[in-house]
Scaffold this active site. Structure first.
Site, PDB file in Angstrom:
ATOM      1  N   THR A 443       0.851  -1.191   0.000  1.00 21.29           N
ATOM      2  CA  THR A 443       0.000   0.000   0.000  1.00 21.29           C
ATOM      3  C   THR A 443       0.884   1.237   0.000  1.00 21.29           C
ATOM      4  OG1 THR A 443      -1.740   1.200   1.179  1.00 21.29           O
ATOM      5  CG2 THR A 443      -0.198  -0.057   2.531  1.00 21.29           C
ATOM      6  N   HIS A 495       2.468 -11.768  14.173  1.00 18.94           N
ATOM      7  CA  HIS A 495       3.518 -12.358  14.999  1.00 18.94           C
ATOM      8  C   HIS A 495       3.240 -13.829  15.316  1.00 18.94           C
ATOM      9  CE1 HIS A 495       7.155 -12.147  17.099  1.00 18.94           C
ATOM     10  NE2 HIS A 495       6.994 -10.999  17.758  1.00 18.94           N
TER      11      HIS A 495
END
Length: 524
Positions: A443, A495
């Site tokens: 993006t 994560h």
């Protein structure tokens, strides 16, 4: 002429169904849209209604038998062929005076041609329903074959509904803003109707349309509002009494409301609070504020609802973390300046920054397969290819079309595809398949001036790269201070899947490839 009664179109996950019950027997008369038979599948019971009025002449599939999608279940004839009352009716009809026939013919609508049901397109399994965004044609208006009649907005794309033939709409069943399912009937269409070619019949068609619309109109005091006008009045919170109707009998039409909105002549006057009877009531009364304080309430678009849902879902389901770095864009900018004219002549497209980032990300994804993976429940899916989504901003919201197999694409191919995606995204012409899948997303907030941001994951992907504005800053280069064109990079990652070490090294790899573009050619 007999008309086939067909089973509905089953979803892809439903292979067949069973005829549960026939509500009519051969010889029974039926009305249009009257329930005739029910089909039971392993998920739902589907109702089959009469496609037109007539007599059930034949049942080809009995109760308890298995049927496939769109299989013929029976036939409807025009009427009973036996004697008795039907023959008497036929004789009476034959003896009807010519003047009465002519009068009936004049009263009939102009839709003398074949009738069609205008249906919504078949939605993919990932799309449950859509919203009728706009009608481009009105009842009675002449249209050509394949003219766009309406647009349906889904949570991914805008789908066009086109005319099945030359003719006109005779009835709109799904107004603007209404929710529709896959293959739902949106309107009725007649071949050859509408326009001047219909002659005097067009007047009758218009009268029929007026009668149909009148049934749906709603009164507001002494005013009568058409459905489309009623919706606009509610959206803009207008005073109906200040709008002058130009329709039949003083009806307020959509055009009248649009004119009032443009002129600002129908705004509601802020009401003064009534005199409070006690000190407590006076304290609770709303304060009076002088001057205009306009507010506008509009329904959230389906695309915006989906964006909101997915962003919240990403934050709630992923252990999201962001790591930052900065890249010296001097080498890429020098390369662009040197070859931009030659590149434009050779490939008929401009050389931008996104091509370098896509190629650098593709190389980094090959070196760090965890970043190119996705989580599916308790499974990890490792993708042996690089499909990179590129976020594109439109007036309707953010969409993410996907570049397939970017590792094998040339920079020119990337640039051409992104230009094409951007144009079609703003026009609402992107296909659903072009926005599905993707193993990684890029993006670019820098085109709007963003210096730094924290991008949000695009589930089920596990990482997203954020580009930002190129800003000249003083940097230490070989012990000296130099002004360099710098860009902050941000990598948000899940994560649960990606360790911090891999995320940092992935971002450093992109930085190194961009600061020395020759690495992209040498694969080092």
């Amino acid at each position: 002429m007999a008309t086939d009664i067909k089973a509905p179109t089953f979803p892809e996950s439903v292979a067949e169904g069973t005829v549960a019950a026939w509500h009519k027997k051969p010889g029974d008369s039926v009305e249009r849209d009257e329930l005739i038979v029910e089909i039971e599948t392993d998920k739902v019971v589907l109702e089959v209604v009469a496609p037109e009025a007539g007599t059930l002449s034949e049942v080809t599939v009995e109760e308890g038998e298995t049927v496939a999608s769109e299989q013929v279940l029976g036939k409807i004839g025009e009427g009973k062929s036996g004697g008795g009352k039907d023959d008497e009716k036929s004789e009476a009809k034959a003896e009807e005076p010519a003047e009465a026939k002519a009068e009936k013919k004049a009263d009939a609508p102009a839709a003398a041609g074949k009738q069609h049901e205008v249906k919504a397109p078949s939605f993919p399994e990932s799309i449950q329903e859509g919203t009728v965004a706009s009608w481009n044609k009105q009842v009675g208006e002449a249209v050509k074959r394949d003219d766009v009649l309406a647009e349906i907005e889904t949570d991914k794309v805008v789908l066009e509904v086109v005319a099945p033939a030359d003719g006109a709409l005779t009835e709109i069943k799904a107004e603007e803003g209404s929710q529709v399912e896959s293959e739902a009937v949106l309107a009725l269409f007649a071949e050859g109707a509408g326009g001047e070619s219909a002659g005097s019949g067009s007047e009758a068609s218009a009268a029929t349309a007026d009668d149909s619309a009148e049934a749906e109109e709603e009164s507001a005091g002494d005013k009568i509002l058409a459905p489309a006008a009623r919706k606009l009045v509610a959206e803009h919170d207008l005073d109906v009494n200040k709008i002058e109707g130009t329709g039949k009998g003083g009806r307020i039409l959509k055009e009248d409301v649009q004119k009032a909105v443009k002129d600002g002549s129908a705004k509601k006057v802020a009401q003064q609070p009534k005199t409070a009877g006690t000190l407590e009531q006076a304290a609770a009364a709303a304060p009076v504020v002088e001057g205009e304080r306009p507010e506008k309430r509009v329904p959230m678009s389906r695309l915006r609802q989906t964006i909101a849902k997915r962003l919240v879902q990403a934050q709630q389901t992923a252990a999201m973390l962001t790591t930052y770095n900065e890249v010296d864009m001097g080498a890429v900018m020098d390369l662009r300046a040197q070859y931009k004219e030659t590149f434009l002549k050779a490939h008929d497209t401009k050389l931008g920054f996104m091509g370098f980032f896509v190629k650098a990300a593709s190389e980094a994804l090959k070196r760090f397969p965890d970043v190119n993976a996705s989580i599916d429940g308790t499974d990890i899916v490792y993708h042996g290819y690089q499909d990179i989504g590129v976020a594109v901003s439109t007036d309707r919201g953010l969409v993410v079309p996907v570049l397939r197999d970017t590792d094998s694409m040339k920079i020119a191919d990337v640039e051409k595809s992104i230009v094409d995606f951007g144009k079609r995204a703003r026009d609402g012409k992107l296909g659903i398949d072009e926005m599905q899948g993707g193993t990684f997303t890029i993006t670019n907030g820098g085109i709007f001036g963003s210096l730094m941001s924290t991008p949000i994951l695009n589930p089920p992907q596990t990482a997203i790269l954020g580009m930002h504005k190129i800003q000249e800053r003083p940097m230490a280069v070989n012990g000296k201070v130099e002004i360099r064109p710098m860009m902050y990079l941000a990598l948000s990652y899940d994560h649960r899947m990606i360790d911090g070490k891999d995320a940092v090294q992935f971002l450093v790899t992109i930085k190194e490839l961009l600061e020395d573009p020759a690495r992209l050619l040498l694969d080092v």
